[in-house]
Enzyme design. Structure first.
Site: not given
Ligand code: UDP
Ligand code: MG
Length: 140
Positions: A11, A51, A59, A87, A93, A104, A114, A117, A128
């Site tokens: 990112k 997204y 957010f 993952r 996250t 992370r 973070n 992705h 994707e």
């Molecule tokens: N995100 C954020 N605030 C939140 C949760 C998610 O800004 O409270 C952002 C963060 O960059 C995250 C992305 O949205 O990686 C997608 O969220 P997801 O829940 O899919 O998390 P991930 O799969 O990336 O761990």
């Molecule tokens: Mg996700």
């Protein structure tokens, strides 16, 4: 578990801080092979489409603005159980909850910025990958 492919994004917060190589090394150390990779900059429409599943989340706008703020590196990772393994290497996250040694934990700035992705399931991985790469860019 079979060999899988998953989709990854390094990112803007990470490309900006020149962490592309260090993050790629984490994937390789975990046994994931980078089988496709390119540096691009998303348009707002592309970020919103990618997204789309989060469109109703509070957010969403901030996330899309962040994702277009700098170039990103999109990659396809391949390996045994690649989706779950990626993952695991990414970590939670929210970097405050991420396990030691994860990308992370080591690099993320916040729950939003973070660093990476990663796809969360076989269906999303296939979607994707197809969103960013053509068949011609994916060697066997
Ligand atoms: N995100 C954020 N605030 C939140 C949760 C998610 O800004 O409270 C952002 C963060 O960059 C995250 C992305 O949205 O990686 C997608 O969220 P997801 O829940 O899919 O998390 P991930 O799969 O990336 O761990
Ligand atoms: Mg996700």
């Amino acid at each position: 578990m079979a060999i899988q492919r998953t989709f990854s994004i390094i990112k803007p917060d990470a490309t900006k801080r020149n962490l592309t190589g260090q993050i790629a090394a984490k994937f390789e150390e975990a046994g994931l092979r980078i089988v496709a990779s390119k540096r691009i900059q998303l348009t707002l429409a592309q970020a919103q489409a990618f997204y789309g599943v989060h469109a109703e989340r509070p957010f969403f706008d901030e996330l899309c603005e962040f994702m277009i703020s700098e170039p990103i590196v999109v990659q396809v990772l391949e390996g045994e159980d690649a989706i779950a393994k990626n993952r695991e290497v990414m970590g939670a996250t929210n970097p405050a909850d991420a396990a030691p040694g994860t990308i992370r934990k080591e690099f993320a700035l916040s729950i939003g910025e973070n660093s990476v992705h990663g796809s969360d399931a076989p269906e999303t991985a296939a979607e994707e990958i197809a969103f960013f790469f053509s068949g011609l860019e994916l060697v066997g």
